[in-house]
Scaffold this motif. Structure first.
Motif, PDB file in Angstrom:
ATOM      1  N   CYS A  25      28.936  47.804 -44.078  1.00  0.00           N
ATOM      2  CA  CYS A  25      30.028  48.712 -43.748  1.00  0.00           C
ATOM      3  C   CYS A  25      31.147  48.637 -44.776  1.00  0.00           C
ATOM      4  CB  CYS A  25      30.576  48.397 -42.364  1.00  0.00           C
ATOM      5  SG  CYS A  25      31.095  46.684 -42.135  1.00  0.00           S
ATOM      6  N   ASN A  39      36.228  60.027 -39.853  1.00  0.00           N
ATOM      7  CA  ASN A  39      35.486  58.769 -39.868  1.00  0.00           C
ATOM      8  C   ASN A  39      36.206  57.761 -40.749  1.00  0.00           C
ATOM      9  OD1 ASN A  39      33.505  59.872 -38.256  1.00  0.00           O
ATOM     10  ND2 ASN A  39      32.283  60.540 -39.991  1.00  0.00           N
ATOM     11  N   ARG A  40      36.758  56.732 -40.104  1.00  0.00           N
ATOM     12  CA  ARG A  40      37.465  55.700 -40.854  1.00  0.00           C
ATOM     13  C   ARG A  40      36.535  54.743 -41.568  1.00  0.00           C
ATOM     14  NH1 ARG A  40      41.690  52.140 -37.777  1.00  0.00           N
ATOM     15  NH2 ARG A  40      42.142  51.151 -39.719  1.00  0.00           N
ATOM     16  N   PHE A  41      35.332  54.608 -41.043  1.00  0.00           N
ATOM     17  CA  PHE A  41      34.380  53.639 -41.577  1.00  0.00           C
ATOM     18  C   PHE A  41      33.070  54.346 -41.902  1.00  0.00           C
ATOM     19  CE2 PHE A  41      36.796  51.819 -38.007  1.00  0.00           C
ATOM     20  CZ  PHE A  41      37.627  50.992 -38.719  1.00  0.00           C
ATOM     21  N   GLU A  71      29.021  51.338 -33.808  1.00  0.00           N
ATOM     22  CA  GLU A  71      30.293  51.853 -34.308  1.00  0.00           C
ATOM     23  C   GLU A  71      31.473  51.061 -33.737  1.00  0.00           C
ATOM     24  OE1 GLU A  71      31.676  56.266 -34.228  1.00  0.00           O
ATOM     25  OE2 GLU A  71      30.630  55.652 -36.054  1.00  0.00           O
ATOM     26  N   LYS A  72      31.412  50.709 -32.466  1.00  0.00           N
ATOM     27  CA  LYS A  72      32.482  49.918 -31.837  1.00  0.00           C
ATOM     28  C   LYS A  72      32.561  48.536 -32.486  1.00  0.00           C
ATOM     29  CE  LYS A  72      34.243  48.629 -27.318  1.00  0.00           C
ATOM     30  NZ  LYS A  72      34.330  47.225 -27.151  1.00  0.00           N
ATOM     31  N   GLU A  75      34.271  48.771 -35.841  1.00  0.00           N
ATOM     32  CA  GLU A  75      35.725  48.852 -35.653  1.00  0.00           C
ATOM     33  C   GLU A  75      36.318  47.478 -35.352  1.00  0.00           C
ATOM     34  OE1 GLU A  75      36.806  51.820 -32.777  1.00  0.00           O
ATOM     35  OE2 GLU A  75      35.623  53.354 -33.802  1.00  0.00           O
ATOM     36  N   GLU A  76      35.680  46.723 -34.454  1.00  0.00           N
ATOM     37  CA  GLU A  76      36.160  45.382 -34.111  1.00  0.00           C
ATOM     38  C   GLU A  76      36.090  44.445 -35.317  1.00  0.00           C
ATOM     39  OE1 GLU A  76      33.732  44.311 -30.765  1.00  0.00           O
ATOM     40  OE2 GLU A  76      34.865  45.616 -29.397  1.00  0.00           O
ATOM     41  N   GLU A  79      39.065  45.297 -37.495  1.00  0.00           N
ATOM     42  CA  GLU A  79      40.301  44.844 -36.869  1.00  0.00           C
ATOM     43  C   GLU A  79      40.487  43.348 -37.068  1.00  0.00           C
ATOM     44  OE1 GLU A  79      40.355  45.989 -32.767  1.00  0.00           O
ATOM     45  OE2 GLU A  79      40.412  48.123 -33.248  1.00  0.00           O
TER      46      GLU A  79
END
Length: 84
Positions: A25, A39-41, A71-72, A75-76, A79
């Protein structure tokens, strides 16, 4: 960047014990809400055979539910990465 995904986290994908799921990613360089690119990623799910080290991109084969789970987790991952 990459991280290993636990196969038990996915509902529809079944893999053998000789395989690893690797998420490759990065931040999407084209991310721009002003231009309606949301889409941020960007990421790919790679199935790696741990015995032969042969890799295959299986992103397009994911069910809608498993896609959302990966996808979640991406994101984690970001973060956590940016908070450290």
């Amino acid at each position: 960047m990459e991280f290993e995904l636990n196969g038990f986290d996915l509902y529809d994908l079944q893999i053998g014990q000789d395989y690893q799921l690797i998420v490759e990613c990065d931040l999407d360089a084209e991310y721009s809400p002003q231009d309606r690119i949301y889409n941020r990623f960007c990421w790919s799910l790679i199935l790696r055979n741990s015995l032969t080290n042969i890799c295959q991109d299986i992103t397009d084969e994911l069910s809608e539910g498993d896609f959302a789970i990966v996808e979640k987790q991406v994101e984690e991952f970001f973060e956590e990465f940016f908070h450290d």
